[in-house]
Scaffold this motif. Sequence first.
Motif, short mmCIF file in Angstrom:
data_model
loop_
_atom_site.label_atom_id
_atom_site.label_comp_id
_atom_site.label_asym_id
_atom_site.label_seq_id
_atom_site.Cartn_x
_atom_site.Cartn_y
_atom_site.Cartn_z
N UNK A 93 16.27 -28.28 38.26
CA UNK A 93 16.45 -27.63 36.96
C UNK A 93 16.23 -28.60 35.81
N UNK A 94 16.72 -29.84 35.96
CA UNK A 94 16.52 -30.85 34.92
C UNK A 94 15.02 -31.09 34.72
N UNK A 98 12.84 -30.24 31.33
CA UNK A 98 12.05 -31.30 30.69
C UNK A 98 10.59 -30.88 30.56
N UNK A 99 10.06 -30.21 31.61
CA UNK A 99 8.66 -29.77 31.60
C UNK A 99 8.45 -28.71 30.52
N UNK A 100 9.39 -27.74 30.43
CA UNK A 100 9.26 -26.67 29.43
C UNK A 100 9.31 -27.25 28.02
N UNK A 101 10.24 -28.20 27.79
CA UNK A 101 10.35 -28.82 26.46
C UNK A 101 9.05 -29.56 26.11
N UNK A 105 6.45 -28.68 23.11
CA UNK A 105 6.10 -29.75 22.17
C UNK A 105 4.59 -29.89 22.03
N UNK A 106 3.88 -29.88 23.17
CA UNK A 106 2.41 -30.01 23.14
C UNK A 106 1.77 -28.79 22.49
N UNK A 107 2.33 -27.59 22.81
CA UNK A 107 1.77 -26.36 22.25
C UNK A 107 1.99 -26.30 20.74
N UNK A 108 3.02 -26.98 20.26
CA UNK A 108 3.35 -26.92 18.82
C UNK A 108 2.46 -27.83 17.98
N UNK A 109 1.76 -28.79 18.63
CA UNK A 109 0.98 -29.77 17.86
C UNK A 109 -0.06 -29.11 16.94
N UNK A 110 -0.90 -28.14 17.44
CA UNK A 110 -1.87 -27.51 16.54
C UNK A 110 -1.20 -26.82 15.35
N UNK A 111 -0.07 -26.15 15.61
CA UNK A 111 0.64 -25.46 14.53
C UNK A 111 1.16 -26.47 13.50
#
Lengths: 221, 98
Positions: A93-94, A98-101, A105-111
Amino acid sequence: MEQIESLLKRPLRYDNIDGTLELGLGAMGMGFFALIWMQGHSSRNSIWHSMWMLFVYVGLMGVVLYFGPKAIKNRITYRRTGFVAHRKANEVWAFVIAFVIAAIGLAAIPALSRTPAGKATLPLLVAGLAFVGLYAYRVAFAVRWKWIVAGAMVIAAVVIAFLPPAALASIAGSAIPAGLAVTAGAFLLVSFLWSAMWLVSGGISLSLYCHTTSRSYVENE
Amino acid sequence: MNPRMQTLAEIDRMIHEPGRLMIVALLSAVDQADFLYLQHETGLNKGTLSSHISRLEEVDYVHVEKTYRGKVPLTLLRLTKVGRRSFERYRKSLREVL
């Protein structure tokens, strides 16, 4: 009933009894800071921008983060206050969290690159405060003086979020794309300050742990 | 009999004893732990802790593995499936009663 629930949380909090969790976080944060700083302040043709440098960095951090805390636990903690192996389900689960976060984070870079400079640090501030919440849950609830660290983390995050965008962009360096410079500058400052706090706090914990426990048990039973 | 009283009467006394409750609760949250960790967390002395562990081992709630770390004897303990199920039942019963 509350006492039983408290007992159930103790093994999780035992992780940082010797400060290794914070030392690991601090080493990781300082590593990220150093890499992004070097990328921002070197020409785009330099080795700091090459993909293999990233692989070397990730490999090196993996080695440090895996073997560093393990060495401290094996040589100090397990000999003084005992050994604990956590349940595999919790570890999975940890990893998933961590993977989802990281993916968010990576998906938010273009925005983030399209966000006006004056508001670029706000998403980072929200993410930072959520992280402080995690830190409080894992670390500060177990050791009261760690609330000072959590408070300092909040103050640092809020102050950095409201620094002038030009100042943050200059910290990021000229090699970072203009649209990401403010966010990268804020991330760099937060990484540096928080990592320094964790390293100091973890170091104090390790020192206190060594002073308050003794290797009195030569045999385990 | 009042159902809550019935639940209270049927509570697992093997786990209900405070020393053993601490041991089982701590072990339920981990995969395995050693004797030293339990001693440190429970504050029980070696003799008392050893006696409680023997009782829990007798009823197959705890699995004890004697091994070595280097040249130092190491006692590893883990909750068995029976022990884990019993502890979950115990917690459920306690929630109903309280």
